[in-house]
Write a protein that holds these residues in place. Structure first.
Motif, mmCIF file in Angstrom:
data_model
loop_
_atom_site.group_PDB
_atom_site.id
_atom_site.type_symbol
_atom_site.label_atom_id
_atom_site.label_comp_id
_atom_site.label_asym_id
_atom_site.label_seq_id
_atom_site.Cartn_x
_atom_site.Cartn_y
_atom_site.Cartn_z
ATOM 1 N N ALA A 293 -2.605 -46.940 19.683
ATOM 2 C CA ALA A 293 -1.522 -47.093 20.759
ATOM 3 C C ALA A 293 -0.816 -48.587 20.582
ATOM 4 C CB ALA A 293 -1.871 -46.744 22.126
ATOM 5 N N ARG A 294 -1.989 -49.599 20.597
ATOM 6 C CA ARG A 294 -1.840 -50.784 20.495
ATOM 7 C C ARG A 294 -1.191 -51.146 19.066
ATOM 8 N NH1 ARG A 294 -4.762 -54.934 22.571
ATOM 9 N NH2 ARG A 294 -3.902 -57.026 22.016
ATOM 10 N N LEU A 295 -1.379 -50.955 18.255
ATOM 11 C CA LEU A 295 -0.858 -51.061 16.850
ATOM 12 C C LEU A 295 0.526 -50.706 16.804
ATOM 13 C CD1 LEU A 295 -3.832 -50.334 14.454
ATOM 14 C CD2 LEU A 295 -3.063 -52.446 15.125
ATOM 15 N N ALA A 296 0.809 -49.374 17.241
ATOM 16 C CA ALA A 296 2.033 -48.720 17.452
ATOM 17 C C ALA A 296 2.923 -49.804 18.118
ATOM 18 C CB ALA A 296 2.131 -47.428 18.185
ATOM 19 N N ILE A 300 3.176 -51.167 13.986
ATOM 20 C CA ILE A 300 2.219 -50.835 12.594
ATOM 21 C C ILE A 300 2.030 -49.310 12.931
ATOM 22 C CG2 ILE A 300 -0.075 -51.012 11.609
ATOM 23 C CD1 ILE A 300 -0.058 -53.971 12.964
ATOM 24 N N GLU A 301 2.511 -48.433 11.821
ATOM 25 C CA GLU A 301 2.192 -46.959 12.088
ATOM 26 C C GLU A 301 1.036 -46.764 11.378
ATOM 27 O OE1 GLU A 301 4.578 -42.829 10.817
ATOM 28 O OE2 GLU A 301 5.129 -44.733 9.857
ATOM 29 N N THR A 302 0.260 -46.008 12.196
ATOM 30 C CA THR A 302 -1.004 -45.493 11.585
ATOM 31 C C THR A 302 -1.338 -43.958 11.685
ATOM 32 O OG1 THR A 302 -2.258 -45.594 13.730
ATOM 33 C CG2 THR A 302 -2.568 -47.396 12.246
ATOM 34 N N LYS A 303 -2.203 -43.383 11.109
ATOM 35 C CA LYS A 303 -2.267 -41.754 11.068
ATOM 36 C C LYS A 303 -3.600 -41.379 11.655
ATOM 37 C CE LYS A 303 1.786 -40.452 8.673
ATOM 38 N NZ LYS A 303 2.712 -40.056 9.954
ATOM 39 N N ILE A 304 -3.978 -40.398 12.168
ATOM 40 C CA ILE A 304 -5.131 -39.739 12.468
ATOM 41 C C ILE A 304 -5.045 -38.261 11.340
ATOM 42 C CG2 ILE A 304 -6.862 -38.196 13.929
ATOM 43 C CD1 ILE A 304 -5.445 -40.019 16.123
ATOM 44 N N GLN A 305 -5.930 -38.570 10.329
ATOM 45 C CA GLN A 305 -5.790 -37.468 9.319
ATOM 46 C C GLN A 305 -7.322 -36.783 9.107
ATOM 47 O OE1 GLN A 305 -4.324 -40.371 6.419
ATOM 48 N NE2 GLN A 305 -2.737 -39.139 6.177
ATOM 49 N N HIS A 306 -7.304 -35.550 9.889
ATOM 50 C CA HIS A 306 -6.400 -34.759 10.732
ATOM 51 C C HIS A 306 -6.875 -34.648 12.263
ATOM 52 C CE1 HIS A 306 -4.045 -34.388 7.232
ATOM 53 N NE2 HIS A 306 -5.359 -34.184 6.609
ATOM 54 N N PRO A 307 -5.875 -34.679 13.125
ATOM 55 C CA PRO A 307 -6.365 -34.539 14.544
ATOM 56 C C PRO A 307 -6.807 -33.096 14.654
ATOM 57 C CG PRO A 307 -3.688 -34.651 14.107
ATOM 58 C CD PRO A 307 -4.461 -34.644 12.745
ATOM 59 N N LEU A 308 -6.766 -32.148 14.029
ATOM 60 C CA LEU A 308 -7.548 -30.935 14.075
ATOM 61 C C LEU A 308 -8.372 -30.544 13.060
ATOM 62 C CD1 LEU A 308 -4.905 -28.043 15.289
ATOM 63 C CD2 LEU A 308 -7.053 -29.193 16.589
ATOM 64 N N ARG A 333 -13.104 -40.395 15.841
ATOM 65 C CA ARG A 333 -13.170 -41.881 15.479
ATOM 66 C C ARG A 333 -12.165 -42.383 14.506
ATOM 67 N NH1 ARG A 333 -17.712 -44.048 13.992
ATOM 68 N NH2 ARG A 333 -17.963 -45.956 15.636
ATOM 69 N N ILE A 334 -11.695 -41.539 13.499
ATOM 70 C CA ILE A 334 -11.079 -41.881 12.278
ATOM 71 C C ILE A 334 -9.601 -42.509 12.618
ATOM 72 C CG2 ILE A 334 -12.405 -40.725 10.709
ATOM 73 C CD1 ILE A 334 -10.534 -38.415 10.928
ATOM 74 N N LEU A 335 -9.191 -43.493 11.814
ATOM 75 C CA LEU A 335 -7.701 -43.848 11.887
ATOM 76 C C LEU A 335 -7.420 -44.544 10.548
ATOM 77 C CD1 LEU A 335 -5.466 -44.194 13.740
ATOM 78 C CD2 LEU A 335 -6.154 -46.605 14.087
ATOM 79 N N SER A 336 -6.343 -43.893 9.930
ATOM 80 C CA SER A 336 -5.778 -44.232 8.452
ATOM 81 C C SER A 336 -4.774 -45.428 8.814
ATOM 82 C CB SER A 336 -5.240 -43.059 7.863
ATOM 83 O OG SER A 336 -5.923 -41.928 7.969
#
Ligand SMILES: *Cc1c(COP(=O)(O)O)cnc(C)c1O
Length: 362
Positions: A293-296, A300-308, A333-336
């Motif tokens: 949220a802070r990076l957004a 800065i756009e980040t991604k969770i690969q994959h939320p499910l 815990r993962i963030l791309s």
């Protein structure tokens, strides 16, 4: 500063080169399975160190057709990892087979120590995924597969060019599937995929399965659909194949830089030399959601690969619940981080600085 996770727009001089490749196809007019498709298949097979490659419509169909070539069907089980894009599971289920999920290790790849227990008399294939662009522990996976007499199909969609001991992703399994979509390391400008095999009979079967199961485009011997790759995509893929060493080198440079800047505040992916091509650069932290949220907010756009995780998708809730504690913990815990090869030093510096600032470092 605004940093998108990925920017798929193409600039000169690459754009001009791609347009020349498309112009060649429009001029000769063989837009369906034209000469560029055969050339791409030859060059990709050579690059990966296997005998044959068969170009297809996307990575999902590449996986599906690889499983079909092994005769996977109803009543069979196919063992795979819990953590991947859902295409891996869909390819298994669309064959009529039942997916069986195995937990991952901390590196997000299938845990070979848990593989043996998942294999039964009905297991018809094992599908490890080289997730994030890092090779699975193929020695250990192949040892179990060989002991149980089960073929391995690599989902190498994220790992084009990754290698270990001189062997490239796609050359370890009986068959392998690559996605060549615009987000992948070797990319088309639309949908494309490719299947690898060393077996001539499997290659011929794949060629038939790719076009309605027809042999010589006449007699349909196998029930299938149309999964052909476009000649125009093949022509542009040939251009990008030349750029692969530079793309991978730049991604490794970005990864090394992030790791240097961030290893004291988050868990960084290990440095495995030439085994990792960093399709994604994935950090792990207990404060993942707040960091994202802070990076957004910082642009800065980040991604969770994959939320499910794959077993948790609605369509697969009916299957027996697998025991996947590591995948469940890692998944939270993962963030791309943005790691596209076109990022500038100024941009990667901004990303690293904002991550550090979030943790109150510097
Ligand atoms: C991208 C991807 C696929 C599917 O490829 P498409 O070309 O999008 O169909 C399959 N498996 C993994 C691990 C992927 O990353």
């Amino acid at each position: 500063m605004k940093i998108p996770y990925l920017d798929l727009s193409v600039k000169d001089p690459l754009k001009a080169e791609l347009l020349r490749a498309v112009d060649t196809v429009l001029t000769h007019g063989r837009v369906l399975l034209g000469p560029e498709v055969a050339e791409l298949e030859r060059r990709v097979a050579e690059f990966c160190g296997v005998r044959y490659a068969v170009g297809v419509s996307c990575g999902t169909s590449a996986l599906y057709l690889a499983l079909r070539a092994l005769g996977v069907g109803p009543g069979d089980e196919v063992v795979t990892t819990a953590l991947s894009w859902i295409a891996t599971t869909n390819a298994i289920a669309m064959c009529g087979a039942t997916p069986v999920f195995v937990d991952v290790r901390e590196d997000q790849n299938l845990d070979p120590a848990r593989l043996e227990a998942a294999v039964t008399d009905r297991t018809r294939a094992i599908v490890p995924v080289h997730f994030t662009g890092r090779l699975c522990d193929m020695d250990a996976i192949l040892a179990v597969a060989e002991a149980r007499g089960v073929p391995v199909v690599e989902d190498a969609a994220q790992a084009f060019g990754a290698s270990r001991g001189g062997r490239r992703a796609g050359s370890f399994g009986r068959l392998a599937a690559f996605s060549l979509n615009p987000m992948k390391i070797l990319r088309a400008y639309g949908e494309a995929g490719i299947v690898l095999t060393n077996d001539e009979r499997e290659r011929d079967l794949l060629v038939a399965l790719r076009y309605n199961g027809a042999v010589n485009r006449e007699d349909c011997r196998h029930v299938s659909l149309n999964f052909r790759i476009d000649t125009m995509q093949a022509a542009m893929l040939l251009v990008n194949l030349e750029r692969i060493p530079a793309i991978i080198a730049r991604r490794r440079e970005i990864a090394a830089y992030y790791t240097r800047r961030l290893a004291d505040v988050v868990e960084c992916p290990g440095s495995e030399g030439d085994e990792h091509i960093y399709f994604t650069y994935v950090i792990q932290t207990d404060r993942r959601d707040a960091l994202m949220a802070r990076l957004a907010a910082d642009g800065i756009e980040t991604k969770i690969q994959h939320p499910l995780l794959m077993p948790n998708h609605t369509a697969y809730r009916g299957l027996p619940r697998p025991r996947i504690p590591v995948a469940e913990r890692v998944g939270g815990r993962i963030l791309s981080l943005p790691n596209h090869e076109d990022l500038t030093q100024e941009q990667t510096d901004y990303v690293a600085s904002r991550v550090r600032a979030f943790f109150g470092a510097d």
